[in-house]
Design an enzyme around this catalytic site. Structure first.
Site, PDB file in Angstrom:
ATOM      1  N   ALA A  17       0.865  -1.171   0.000  1.00  0.00           N
ATOM      2  CA  ALA A  17       0.000   0.000   0.000  1.00  0.00           C
ATOM      3  C   ALA A  17       0.902   1.221   0.000  1.00  0.00           C
ATOM      4  O   ALA A  17       2.070   1.136   0.383  1.00  0.00           O
ATOM      5  CB  ALA A  17      -0.858  -0.014   1.259  1.00  0.00           C
ATOM      6  N   GLY A  43       0.565  -5.147   0.860  1.00  0.00           N
ATOM      7  CA  GLY A  43      -0.580  -5.184  -0.041  1.00  0.00           C
ATOM      8  C   GLY A  43      -0.247  -5.835  -1.370  1.00  0.00           C
ATOM      9  O   GLY A  43      -1.124  -6.395  -2.041  1.00  0.00           O
ATOM     10  N   GLU A  45      -0.644  -9.342  -0.845  1.00  0.00           N
ATOM     11  CA  GLU A  45      -2.075  -9.609  -0.644  1.00  0.00           C
ATOM     12  C   GLU A  45      -2.810  -9.685  -1.984  1.00  0.00           C
ATOM     13  O   GLU A  45      -3.674 -10.527  -2.185  1.00  0.00           O
ATOM     14  CB  GLU A  45      -2.679  -8.537   0.276  1.00  0.00           C
ATOM     15  CG  GLU A  45      -2.158  -8.675   1.710  1.00  0.00           C
ATOM     16  CD  GLU A  45      -2.563  -7.541   2.624  1.00  0.00           C
ATOM     17  OE1 GLU A  45      -2.258  -6.373   2.311  1.00  0.00           O
ATOM     18  OE2 GLU A  45      -3.207  -7.814   3.659  1.00  0.00           O
ATOM     19  N   GLU A  83       4.220  -5.489   7.353  1.00  0.00           N
ATOM     20  CA  GLU A  83       3.431  -4.435   7.978  1.00  0.00           C
ATOM     21  C   GLU A  83       3.790  -4.157   9.428  1.00  0.00           C
ATOM     22  O   GLU A  83       3.737  -3.020   9.895  1.00  0.00           O
ATOM     23  CB  GLU A  83       1.926  -4.774   7.891  1.00  0.00           C
ATOM     24  CG  GLU A  83       1.303  -4.585   6.512  1.00  0.00           C
ATOM     25  CD  GLU A  83       1.448  -5.799   5.607  1.00  0.00           C
ATOM     26  OE1 GLU A  83       2.271  -6.688   5.903  1.00  0.00           O
ATOM     27  OE2 GLU A  83       0.734  -5.856   4.592  1.00  0.00           O
TER      28      GLU A  83
HETATM   29  C1  3H9 Z   1       0.724  -2.344   3.373  1.00  0.00           C
HETATM   30  O1  3H9 Z   1       0.937  -2.775   2.288  1.00  0.00           O
HETATM   31  C2  3H9 Z   1      -0.579  -2.482   4.079  1.00  0.00           C
HETATM   32  C3  3H9 Z   1      -1.459  -3.483   3.402  1.00  0.00           C
HETATM   33  O2  3H9 Z   1      -1.677  -4.578   4.238  1.00  0.00           O
HETATM   34  C4  3H9 Z   1      -2.777  -2.900   2.906  1.00  0.00           C
HETATM   35  C5  3H9 Z   1      -3.626  -2.261   3.926  1.00  0.00           C
HETATM   36  C6  3H9 Z   1      -5.011  -1.958   3.522  1.00  0.00           C
HETATM   37  N1  3H9 Z   1       4.650   3.326  -0.331  1.00  0.00           N
HETATM   38  O3  3H9 Z   1      13.479   1.969   0.168  1.00  0.00           O
HETATM   39  P1  3H9 Z   1      13.832   2.638  -1.110  1.00  0.00           P
HETATM   40  C7  3H9 Z   1       9.364   4.704  -1.762  1.00  0.00           C
HETATM   41  S1  3H9 Z   1       1.908  -1.492   4.231  1.00  0.00           S
HETATM   42  C8  3H9 Z   1       5.136   4.524  -0.689  1.00  0.00           C
HETATM   43  O4  3H9 Z   1      14.793   3.782  -1.077  1.00  0.00           O
HETATM   44  P2  3H9 Z   1      14.956   0.155  -2.039  1.00  0.00           P
HETATM   45  C9  3H9 Z   1      10.417   5.183  -0.789  1.00  0.00           C
HETATM   46  O5  3H9 Z   1       9.881   6.100   0.132  1.00  0.00           O
HETATM   47  C10 3H9 Z   1       3.287  -1.440   3.116  1.00  0.00           C
HETATM   48  N2  3H9 Z   1       6.416   4.739  -1.022  1.00  0.00           N
HETATM   49  O6  3H9 Z   1      14.320   1.589  -2.225  1.00  0.00           O
HETATM   50  C11 3H9 Z   1      11.430   5.789  -1.715  1.00  0.00           C
HETATM   51  O7  3H9 Z   1      10.943   7.047  -2.116  1.00  0.00           O
HETATM   52  P3  3H9 Z   1      11.943   8.281  -2.341  1.00  0.00           P
HETATM   53  C12 3H9 Z   1       4.014  -2.707   3.089  1.00  0.00           C
HETATM   54  C13 3H9 Z   1       7.234   3.713  -0.968  1.00  0.00           C
HETATM   55  O8  3H9 Z   1      15.154  -0.375  -3.409  1.00  0.00           O
HETATM   56  C14 3H9 Z   1      11.365   4.873  -2.936  1.00  0.00           C
HETATM   57  O9  3H9 Z   1      10.096   4.208  -2.854  1.00  0.00           O
HETATM   58  N3  3H9 Z   1       5.209  -2.550   2.307  1.00  0.00           N
HETATM   59  C15 3H9 Z   1       6.798   2.438  -0.596  1.00  0.00           C
HETATM   60  O10 3H9 Z   1      16.107   0.217  -1.106  1.00  0.00           O
HETATM   61  C16 3H9 Z   1      12.441   3.836  -2.988  1.00  0.00           C
HETATM   62  O11 3H9 Z   1      12.462   3.132  -1.747  1.00  0.00           O
HETATM   63  C17 3H9 Z   1       6.365  -2.173   2.855  1.00  0.00           C
HETATM   64  O12 3H9 Z   1       6.493  -1.991   4.042  1.00  0.00           O
HETATM   65  C18 3H9 Z   1       5.445   2.267  -0.281  1.00  0.00           C
HETATM   66  N4  3H9 Z   1       4.952   1.064   0.055  1.00  0.00           N
HETATM   67  O13 3H9 Z   1      13.855  -0.719  -1.321  1.00  0.00           O
HETATM   68  C19 3H9 Z   1       7.520  -2.021   1.904  1.00  0.00           C
HETATM   69  N5  3H9 Z   1       7.860   1.590  -0.622  1.00  0.00           N
HETATM   70  O14 3H9 Z   1      12.804   7.871  -3.494  1.00  0.00           O
HETATM   71  C20 3H9 Z   1       8.282  -0.794   2.212  1.00  0.00           C
HETATM   72  C21 3H9 Z   1       8.903   2.332  -1.019  1.00  0.00           C
HETATM   73  O15 3H9 Z   1      11.046   9.402  -2.623  1.00  0.00           O
HETATM   74  N6  3H9 Z   1       9.337  -0.549   1.261  1.00  0.00           N
HETATM   75  N7  3H9 Z   1       8.531   3.598  -1.244  1.00  0.00           N
HETATM   76  O16 3H9 Z   1      12.713   8.452  -1.087  1.00  0.00           O
HETATM   77  C22 3H9 Z   1      10.505  -1.212   1.282  1.00  0.00           C
HETATM   78  O17 3H9 Z   1      10.740  -2.103   2.076  1.00  0.00           O
HETATM   79  C23 3H9 Z   1      11.564  -0.780   0.307  1.00  0.00           C
HETATM   80  O18 3H9 Z   1      11.255   0.528  -0.079  1.00  0.00           O
HETATM   81  C24 3H9 Z   1      11.661  -1.657  -0.950  1.00  0.00           C
HETATM   82  C25 3H9 Z   1      12.645  -0.988  -1.955  1.00  0.00           C
HETATM   83  C26 3H9 Z   1      12.227  -3.013  -0.535  1.00  0.00           C
HETATM   84  C27 3H9 Z   1      10.339  -1.809  -1.623  1.00  0.00           C
END
Ligand code: 3H9
Length: 714
Positions: free
Chosen positions: A63, A107, A110, A130
């Site tokens: 999400a 998500g 999911e 999450e």
């Molecule tokens: C969820 O899904 C809830 C569900 O159950 C549904 C509920 C109804 N959203 O980390 P990076 C941005 S909760 C928005 O530097 P990497 C990040 O801010 C979510 N933005 O790259 C950054 O922006 P900026 C569950 C996001 O390659 C850019 O992407 N998911 C999101 O080192 C690059 O990120 C997570 O917790 C997001 N979901 O790592 C995953 N994700 O360039 C969280 C990333 O402007 N994310 N951004 O600074 C991660 O673990 C890492 O970002 C990922 C990439 C592994 C994806």
């Protein structure tokens, strides 16, 4: 059709591509787009199967956390509405194949689990992270995951929040096939295969085969709750996620979903969710540094020279070797070099025992570290990291020496925790290529690196240092060049205050218990014993010239050092240590403290834990406000990243500055002002704290206002 989701049809397969950079987060456009795409593919008689794939670097990473942040702070919207979409995907008569690469998280997973089939490339990772944001899966993940992988595995994944690799996912039943080669093509051929098979395609929500028998459920849940409490100390979400998983094992699907949703919304507005979401964006924010852009030329680091094979140098060498970077390690004589190499080997052996590395991985890593006395090959290195002990004269001498050997353009970094980078830079002919890299011990484990920008450090040097830290898998935070930089500068008043508290009548154990009760990973006295009291002793001697006349000085630490009580390494420090290495209160130390305090005319009394927290944590915050005001930290959020990644401050409190905002800056300021009146000048309120408190503002607001004024600055 919107731009975030496109459909193309080829040989009976509708390829639905999600394209919402950077990580294909589930924005409303993506959800609407997927909904439309499924309708379109369902209507199209030429389509026999549907493949959903992500464009760019990843499948869907979850999400949109920006939306979740709004939800956490009170907005009614922000969480994606996904139930209808997931049901639609699952009810589609044509087979829907989810094709994953990169990271299918939250998500994203999911959505994938609502498909009838899942395939992935070998290096794809899948997880429900999450809990790391203080929430639980909110789009039916807790109900579908155990139906695919079983309750035990689902508990493990949801409690830890750690993604699993494709092979693990295949074994667990989360995916149906690993696709070698091009993903869309492989997934499409798999889709044609299953379409040709005909019949009904499996709906995850209807599956029961992986769920455990009723009588096995209670013990699995109990083990899950125990795991959550033990491994995710103080966190609410990992315990709560087990409640949602319990619903999957004991209730019909729809009721389980309702239970999940209730828990999700309760946690989504919790303090922990606010703090952890703040921590998530704060960590990503540190890479935004004025004067540094994507166009700033960062040099590629192929070979690193490390001077000093002690604890820090050895740890840094391991961090480099782990990241695939070759190292030339040197020290003054053979003996410390051999001892350093032996320690590296021993540490790697422990990793093998714990199953983190295979013997072959260790062999590869050791082969990357070449050790030799003298500056052998230092004319070829791209980066020198000087990691000798904290002595300015020695560090300058080494910097001068390597400067004459290193090739033009090579960067000289100093791993100092307190000394003046400009002084060290001035000892070289290349001050623009000198930077501080303050690693934290053990350097192969701790994520934080303070990247210290000297007066003459060039943007290119800084960009190289930032990229290097990233390559090591670390969080590099750019800080200014002041005494102790950001982390240790704030640490001094925090540590001193803890020592004053014991002089005034608390015990080291009580202070440490109050701090760990607050959530700190370790108490400050236990930290001091672990780091070695002699380290701070040496720093105090080095910094004597800076001590303010008339300021209260701690009475006990120097005496402990004079007694040879250097902490864990000598079996005695603030505590004494037996074979189990657990800190035990030592009557000798308690008597010494009392004796010195009485001799020093200090009135002794008892303290509540609340007072201890205010005296220590507020000292940290007050100094943090000064550091911020003086520009040595770019943002309050950077300080939070430093403290949560390098100093054991609980991420679920967001970091010291975020915590201060939540307590309220007025309240903090009032207490600091009271301490100032009662305890003296060291508690003078930081002007920024006073101003923000009087304006009714927060550090977060301050960051927002400063972000505007910093843009384009150099
Ligand atoms: C969820 O899904 C809830 C569900 O159950 C549904 C509920 C109804 N959203 O980390 P990076 C941005 S909760 C928005 O530097 P990497 C990040 O801010 C979510 N933005 O790259 C950054 O922006 P900026 C569950 C996001 O390659 C850019 O992407 N998911 C999101 O080192 C690059 O990120 C997570 O917790 C997001 N979901 O790592 C995953 N994700 O360039 C969280 C990333 O402007 N994310 N951004 O600074 C991660 O673990 C890492 O970002 C990922 C990439 C592994 C994806």
């Amino acid at each position: 059709m919107n731009q975030a989701v496109t459909v193309s049809v080829d040989q009976g397969v509708a390829l639905v591509t999600i394209d919402n950079p950077p990580v294909n987060a589930l924005s409303p456009q993506v959800i609407d787009g997927l909904d439309d795409a499924i309708d379109q593919a369902s209507r199209d008689a030429s389509v026999h199967a549907i493949v959903i794939v992500g464009a760019g670097r990843t499948f869907v990473a979850g999400a949109d956390i920006k939306g979740l942040e709004q939800l956490a702070w009170g907005s009614d919207s922000g969480a994606p509405e996904m139930h209808a979409l997931l049901e639609k995907i699952e009810d589609t008569p044509k087979p829907v194949v989810m094709a994953m690469h990169g990271t299918a998280l939250g998500g994203g997973l999911e959505v994938a689990m609502a498909g009838h089939y899942r395939v992935a490339v070998p290096d794809a990772q899948m997880g429900q992270p999450e809990v790391n944001l203080g929430i639980i899966p909110g789009a039916e993940g807790t109900q579908r995951l155990p139906r695919l992988v079983g309750l035990e595995k689902a508990i493990e994944m949801c409690v830890s929040g750690k993604p699993i690799k494709a092979t693990d996912a295949l074994n667990a039943g989360l995916i149906d096939r690993i696709v070698e080669g091009e993903l869309a093509a492989g997934a499409s051929s798999f889709a044609r295969e299953v379409a040709a098979r005909g019949g009904k395609h499996p709906k995850t929500r209807e599956r029961q085969d992986k769920l455990p028998p009723r009588d096995a459920v209670p013990s699995m849940l109990a083990a899950g709750r125990e795991l959550a409490r033990k491994t995710r100390r103080n966190l609410e979400a990992p315990v709560a996620v087990v409640d949602a998983l319990e619903a999957a094992a004991t209730l019909p699907f729809a009721e389980g979903c309702a239970r999940e949703r209730a828990i999700f919304f309760e946690l989504a507005k919790s303090e922990q969710a606010k703090a952890l979401i703040h921590a998530f964006f704060a960590e990503r924010g540190v890479s935004k540094v004025p004067g540094i852009s994507k166009d700033t030329a960062a040099a590629t680091i192929r070979l690193v020279g490390i001077v000093g094979a002690g604890t820090m140098g050895g740890g840094i060498a391991m961090a480099c070797a782990n990241a695939g970077i070759n190292v030339r390690l040197t020290d003054a004589t053979e003996a410390p070099l051999e001892a350093g190499l032996a320690t590296i080997q021993k540490n790697y052996d422990v990793s093998v025992k714990r199953g983190r590395f295979t013997p072959q991985m260790v062999e590869e890593r050791m082969a990357r570290i070449a050790a030799d006395v003298g500056y052998h090959d230092f004319d070829e290195v791209d980066l020198v990291i000087e990691a000798v002990f904290e002595n300015l004269a020695l560090k300058k001498e080494i910097s001068t020496a390597v400067d004459t050997i290193a090739k033009p353009g090579a960067i000289i970094a100093t791993n100092t925790s307190t000394l003046d980078i400009d002084d060290i830079a001035a000892a070289t002919s290349r001050p623009s290529q000198v930077v501080g890299l303050h690693f934290f011990s053990p350097a192969n484990v701790m994520r934080l690196v303070e990247i210290v920008r000297g007066a003459k450090t060039s943007p290119e040097t800084l960009a190289t240092a930032m990229a290097f830290a990233r390559r090591l898998g670390k969080v590099g935070v750019v800080v200014g060049n002041c005494r102790g930089f950001v982390g240790n500068r704030m640490m001094f008043p925090y540590m001193y205050e803890a020592q004053f508290l014991v002089e005034e009548g608390a015990t080291p154990r009580q202070v440490d218990d109050a701090l760990t009760g607050f959530g700190m990973a370790m108490g400050i006295f236990a930290v001091d014993d672990m780091a070695g009291l002699d380290v701070a002793w040496r720093v105090r001697q080095e910094l004597k010239q800076f001590s303010e006349p008339g300021a209260r000085k701690p009475l006990v630490a120097d005496r402990l050092c004079e007694m040879g009580r250097f902490g864990q390494k000598t079996g005695k420090g603030w505590y004494s240590y037996g074979d189990d290495r657990k800190p035990q209160p030592d009557p000798e130390v308690l008597a010494l403290i009392e004796q010195l305090a009485v001799a020093g005319g200090i009135r002794r009394r008892s303290f509540t834990n609340e007072e201890i927290i205010e005296r220590t944590i507020y000292a940290l915050i007050n100094e943090g406000a000064r550091v911020l005001d003086e520009g040595f930290a770019l943002r309050a959020a950077d300080i939070d990243v430093i403290y949560t990644n390098g100093y054991g401050f609980p991420a679920w409190r967001g970091g010291p500055m975020f915590y201060a905002d939540r307590v309220g800056l007025k309240e903090i300021y009032d207490r600091v002002a009271t301490f100032h009146r009662e305890l003296g000048q060291r508690w003078a309120p930081a002007p920024l704290l006073e101003r923000l408190a009087k304006e009714g503002s927060t550090f977060k607001e301050f960051d927002r206002s400063r972000a505007g004024s910093l843009v384009g600055a150099s």
